[in-house]
Motif scaffolding. Structure first.
Motif, short mmCIF file in Angstrom:
data_model
loop_
_atom_site.label_atom_id
_atom_site.label_comp_id
_atom_site.label_asym_id
_atom_site.label_seq_id
_atom_site.Cartn_x
_atom_site.Cartn_y
_atom_site.Cartn_z
N GLU A 8 -5.14 -1.25 17.02
CA GLU A 8 -5.47 -0.37 18.14
C GLU A 8 -4.25 0.25 18.83
O GLU A 8 -4.28 1.44 19.13
CB GLU A 8 -6.34 -1.11 19.16
N LEU A 12 -3.94 4.28 19.25
CA LEU A 12 -3.83 4.89 20.58
C LEU A 12 -2.54 5.70 20.73
O LEU A 12 -2.55 6.80 21.29
CB LEU A 12 -3.93 3.82 21.67
N THR A 15 -2.84 8.88 18.66
CA THR A 15 -3.79 9.77 19.33
C THR A 15 -3.14 10.42 20.54
O THR A 15 -3.32 11.63 20.78
CB THR A 15 -5.05 9.00 19.74
N ILE A 31 -2.43 6.70 27.16
CA ILE A 31 -3.20 5.63 26.52
C ILE A 31 -4.25 5.09 27.48
O ILE A 31 -5.39 4.83 27.09
CB ILE A 31 -2.27 4.53 25.99
N SER A 35 -8.22 5.40 26.59
CA SER A 35 -9.02 4.16 26.52
C SER A 35 -9.90 3.97 27.75
O SER A 35 -10.52 2.92 27.91
CB SER A 35 -8.11 2.95 26.35
N GLU A 36 -9.96 4.98 28.59
CA GLU A 36 -10.74 4.93 29.83
C GLU A 36 -10.36 3.71 30.67
O GLU A 36 -11.21 3.03 31.23
CB GLU A 36 -12.24 4.96 29.53
N ARG A 38 -9.22 0.86 29.74
CA ARG A 38 -9.41 -0.44 29.08
C ARG A 38 -8.10 -1.01 28.58
O ARG A 38 -7.90 -2.22 28.60
CB ARG A 38 -10.40 -0.27 27.92
N VAL A 39 -7.18 -0.15 28.15
CA VAL A 39 -5.90 -0.60 27.62
C VAL A 39 -4.78 -0.16 28.56
O VAL A 39 -4.65 1.01 28.87
CB VAL A 39 -5.64 -0.03 26.20
#
Length: 127
Positions: A8, A12, A15, A31, A35-36, A38-39
């Motif tokens: 992941e 990320l 991306t 990032i 990841s909204e 989350r990360v």
């Protein structure tokens, strides 16, 4: 890139660099957006991953400058990085498509079953 799926953090990072070169702090922020929230990539994880991706030829240093007395590197995807990201996106899309197909098949089976048998198979819990 091998047939193995990306971890992941790699996915990320690639991306985050897909649409524009970015420096470290901007990558951490991007990032979090991708990841909204989350990360939340830590600095040590980020720079370790960037060094690894540089070594693999998936990213390159696009620019170096000194800001407030500190060196700042801006990173960009290489052609190999774009290819690896595209391949991983296609792999993930194929897996997601198959998961959706199987869930749809299960939903259609469960529609015909009610009572304890359908509930034991997860009936009513699938949207």
């Amino acid at each position: 890139m091998t047939e193995r799926s990306m971890q992941e953090p790699t996915l990320l990072l690639l991306t985050a660099l897909a649409d524009a070169p970015r420096h470290g702090y901007a990558l951490i922020q991007e990032i979090a957006v991708i990841s909204e929230g989350r990360v939340k990539m830590r600095t040590g994880t980020l720079y370790g991953a960037l060094d690894r991706l540089l070594g693999q030829g998936l990213i390159e240093v696009a620019a170096e400058e000194v800001v407030d007395g500190r060196a700042r590197r801006t990173y960009a995807l290489t052609d190999a990085g774009r290819g690896a990201l595209a391949a991983e996106a296609a792999r993930l899309r194929a897996v997601a498509t198959e998961a959706e197909r199987r869930l749809a098949a299960l939903r259609s089976v469960l529609k015909g079953k009610s009572g304890p048998e359908g509930r034991a198979l997860g009936g009513g819990g699938l949207a």
